[in-house]
Design a protein around this motif. Structure first.
Motif, PDB file in Angstrom:
ATOM      1  N   ALA A   1      11.524 -64.707  51.456  1.00  0.00           N
ATOM      2  CA  ALA A   1      10.510 -65.005  50.862  1.00  0.00           C
ATOM      3  C   ALA A   1       9.824 -63.792  49.324  1.00  0.00           C
ATOM      4  O   ALA A   1      10.098 -63.653  48.966  1.00  0.00           O
ATOM      5  N   TRP A   2       9.920 -62.370  50.255  1.00  0.00           N
ATOM      6  CA  TRP A   2       9.549 -60.910  50.009  1.00  0.00           C
ATOM      7  C   TRP A   2      10.805 -60.573  49.235  1.00  0.00           C
ATOM      8  O   TRP A   2      10.346 -60.154  48.243  1.00  0.00           O
ATOM      9  N   THR A   3      12.039 -60.599  49.756  1.00  0.00           N
ATOM     10  CA  THR A   3      12.734 -60.058  48.407  1.00  0.00           C
ATOM     11  C   THR A   3      13.235 -60.720  47.884  1.00  0.00           C
ATOM     12  O   THR A   3      13.488 -60.146  46.463  1.00  0.00           O
ATOM     13  N   SER A   4      12.929 -62.351  47.609  1.00  0.00           N
ATOM     14  CA  SER A   4      13.032 -63.077  45.865  1.00  0.00           C
ATOM     15  C   SER A   4      11.890 -62.920  45.025  1.00  0.00           C
ATOM     16  O   SER A   4      12.318 -62.782  44.274  1.00  0.00           O
ATOM     17  N   THR A   5      10.373 -62.540  45.939  1.00  0.00           N
ATOM     18  CA  THR A   5       9.752 -62.249  45.377  1.00  0.00           C
ATOM     19  C   THR A   5       9.397 -60.935  44.187  1.00  0.00           C
ATOM     20  O   THR A   5       9.081 -60.754  43.043  1.00  0.00           O
ATOM     21  N   SER A   6       9.920 -59.937  45.119  1.00  0.00           N
ATOM     22  CA  SER A   6      10.286 -58.126  45.225  1.00  0.00           C
ATOM     23  C   SER A   6      11.731 -58.266  43.512  1.00  0.00           C
ATOM     24  O   SER A   6      11.436 -57.956  42.473  1.00  0.00           O
ATOM     25  N   THR A   7      12.501 -59.757  43.736  1.00  0.00           N
ATOM     26  CA  THR A   7      13.677 -59.572  42.540  1.00  0.00           C
ATOM     27  C   THR A   7      13.252 -60.266  41.905  1.00  0.00           C
ATOM     28  O   THR A   7      13.512 -59.456  40.340  1.00  0.00           O
TER      29      THR A   7
ATOM     30  N   GLU B   1       1.858 -82.184  65.792  1.00  0.00           N
ATOM     31  CA  GLU B   1       2.598 -81.938  66.703  1.00  0.00           C
ATOM     32  C   GLU B   1       4.137 -82.492  65.838  1.00  0.00           C
ATOM     33  O   GLU B   1       4.762 -81.206  65.967  1.00  0.00           O
ATOM     34  N   VAL B   2       4.444 -83.053  64.988  1.00  0.00           N
ATOM     35  CA  VAL B   2       5.564 -83.649  63.974  1.00  0.00           C
ATOM     36  C   VAL B   2       5.441 -82.887  63.655  1.00  0.00           C
ATOM     37  O   VAL B   2       7.294 -82.155  63.089  1.00  0.00           O
ATOM     38  N   ALA B   3       4.638 -82.188  62.662  1.00  0.00           N
ATOM     39  CA  ALA B   3       4.816 -81.282  61.421  1.00  0.00           C
ATOM     40  C   ALA B   3       5.367 -80.007  61.690  1.00  0.00           C
ATOM     41  O   ALA B   3       5.916 -79.841  61.015  1.00  0.00           O
ATOM     42  N   ALA B   4       5.121 -79.487  62.783  1.00  0.00           N
ATOM     43  CA  ALA B   4       5.165 -77.836  63.562  1.00  0.00           C
ATOM     44  C   ALA B   4       6.735 -78.375  63.542  1.00  0.00           C
ATOM     45  O   ALA B   4       7.249 -76.786  62.646  1.00  0.00           O
ATOM     46  N   SER B   5       7.400 -79.232  64.418  1.00  0.00           N
ATOM     47  CA  SER B   5       8.801 -79.439  63.998  1.00  0.00           C
ATOM     48  C   SER B   5       9.399 -79.413  62.725  1.00  0.00           C
ATOM     49  O   SER B   5      10.464 -78.718  62.808  1.00  0.00           O
ATOM     50  N   CYS B   6       8.329 -80.686  62.098  1.00  0.00           N
ATOM     51  CA  CYS B   6       9.531 -81.136  60.722  1.00  0.00           C
ATOM     52  C   CYS B   6       9.667 -79.146  59.761  1.00  0.00           C
ATOM     53  O   CYS B   6      10.777 -78.965  59.506  1.00  0.00           O
ATOM     54  N   GLN B   7       7.948 -78.323  59.778  1.00  0.00           N
ATOM     55  CA  GLN B   7       8.899 -77.430  58.930  1.00  0.00           C
ATOM     56  C   GLN B   7       9.647 -76.902  59.089  1.00  0.00           C
ATOM     57  O   GLN B   7       9.202 -76.043  58.694  1.00  0.00           O
ATOM     58  N   LEU B   8       9.735 -76.565  60.356  1.00  0.00           N
ATOM     59  CA  LEU B   8      10.544 -75.256  60.865  1.00  0.00           C
ATOM     60  C   LEU B   8      11.783 -75.766  60.365  1.00  0.00           C
ATOM     61  O   LEU B   8      12.300 -74.575  59.798  1.00  0.00           O
ATOM     62  N   GLU B   9      12.389 -76.984  60.193  1.00  0.00           N
ATOM     63  CA  GLU B   9      13.867 -77.506  59.632  1.00  0.00           C
ATOM     64  C   GLU B   9      13.773 -77.250  58.743  1.00  0.00           C
ATOM     65  O   GLU B   9      14.359 -76.660  57.714  1.00  0.00           O
ATOM     66  N   LEU B  10      12.637 -77.596  57.585  1.00  0.00           N
ATOM     67  CA  LEU B  10      12.047 -77.165  55.603  1.00  0.00           C
ATOM     68  C   LEU B  10      12.174 -76.023  55.347  1.00  0.00           C
ATOM     69  O   LEU B  10      12.932 -75.967  54.783  1.00  0.00           O
ATOM     70  N   THR B  11      11.806 -75.410  56.536  1.00  0.00           N
ATOM     71  CA  THR B  11      11.316 -73.836  56.007  1.00  0.00           C
ATOM     72  C   THR B  11      13.305 -72.846  56.157  1.00  0.00           C
ATOM     73  O   THR B  11      13.178 -72.162  55.036  1.00  0.00           O
ATOM     74  N   ILE B  12      13.604 -73.081  57.239  1.00  0.00           N
ATOM     75  CA  ILE B  12      15.214 -73.074  56.753  1.00  0.00           C
ATOM     76  C   ILE B  12      15.621 -73.916  55.850  1.00  0.00           C
ATOM     77  O   ILE B  12      16.642 -72.958  54.868  1.00  0.00           O
ATOM     78  N   ALA B  13      15.621 -75.216  55.620  1.00  0.00           N
ATOM     79  CA  ALA B  13      16.071 -75.498  54.347  1.00  0.00           C
ATOM     80  C   ALA B  13      16.265 -74.866  53.144  1.00  0.00           C
ATOM     81  O   ALA B  13      16.385 -74.315  52.148  1.00  0.00           O
ATOM     82  N   GLN B  14      14.247 -74.204  53.412  1.00  0.00           N
ATOM     83  CA  GLN B  14      13.755 -73.673  52.220  1.00  0.00           C
ATOM     84  C   GLN B  14      14.358 -72.134  51.993  1.00  0.00           C
ATOM     85  O   GLN B  14      14.875 -71.988  50.549  1.00  0.00           O
ATOM     86  N   THR B  15      14.616 -71.288  52.803  1.00  0.00           N
ATOM     87  CA  THR B  15      15.001 -70.259  52.622  1.00  0.00           C
ATOM     88  C   THR B  15      16.416 -70.356  52.503  1.00  0.00           C
ATOM     89  O   THR B  15      16.990 -69.706  51.758  1.00  0.00           O
TER      90      THR B  15
END
Length: 220
Positions: free
Chosen positions: A161-167, A68-82
């Motif tokens: 993610a995929w735009t940066s991969t292509s670039t 449960e906590v990982a799902a919430s944390c991952q959403l925030e980390l995904t935005i940070a990685q984006t």
């Protein structure tokens, strides 16, 4: 020693499992786990004078499961990685466009300047790089200032993610083409410099793109 601590301390075991379940920028991930540790320690202290093992078990029951906590944390980390990936594009692409513009506008090899193949590579990649730069700027705005008023589009991390991969792949092709063309160029320092800078940019973007793909996959 670490395994022993995790076996005897439920809080450390919980944090270890959570750390293994989430992915994202190292600084953001470390800071998030430190905040969770502080919150758990406060919850354990609030249990009173009972043994730590029992106090920790109670605190963890009220905190939520790792999943449960990982799902919430991952959403925030995904935005940070984006944002991290978008920033890598926004910082590198403008310099690449400037280098490639110089190559495109230099005279062809027949005039003693730059081989035609290098000019063609630069011309064909300029459009893709420009689109990537515009997307990066939009993603930074959508996950930054605009996020105060508008929700972040759910598909944005995957698009970035995929735009940066292509670039990044285009940068790798450009690096090979530019360095291969440099020996036949009278203006070879310019071609080599552009090739080396493109290689460095590829390393920055490709690594961040790989992490962004992983974060996007875990969020979906």
């Amino acid at each position: 020693m670490t395994a022993l601590v995790h076996e005897t301390d439920p809080v450390e075991g919980y944090l270890a499992a959570l750390a293994a379940a989430v992915h994202g920028p190292a600084k953001a991930r470390t800071r998030m786990l430190a905040e969770i540790r502080d919150g758990l320690e406060d919850a354990v202290s609030a249990q009173g004078s009972i043994p730590r093992h029992h106090a920790a078990a109670r605190a963890l029951r009220g905190f939520g499961t790792v999943e449960e906590v990982a799902a919430s944390c991952q959403l925030e980390l995904t935005i940070a990685q984006t944002r991290h990936t978008s920033r890598a594009l926004a910082l590198t692409v403008p310099f690449l466009l400037a280098c490639w513009y110089l190559i495109r506008t230099a005279g062809p090899s027949g005039d003693g300047q730059v081989p035609r193949v290098a000019q063609l590579v630069a011309a064909h990649l300029t459009g893709a790089a420009t689109i990537a730069a515009v997307l990066a700027a939009a993603a930074l705005a959508a996950t930054g200032t605009l996020a105060r008023w508008l929700p972040t589009p759910p598909g944005l991390p995957r698009v970035v993610a995929w735009t940066s991969t292509s670039t990044g792949a285009a940068m790798a092709v450009a690096t090979i083409a530019l360095l291969a063309a440099s020996p036949s160029s009278a203006n070879w320092p310019l071609v080599v410099l552009a090739g080396l800078f493109t290689a460095v940019s590829h390393a920055m973007v490709a690594g961040s793109a790989r992490a962004c793909r992983e974060c996007a996959r875990l969020t979906c």
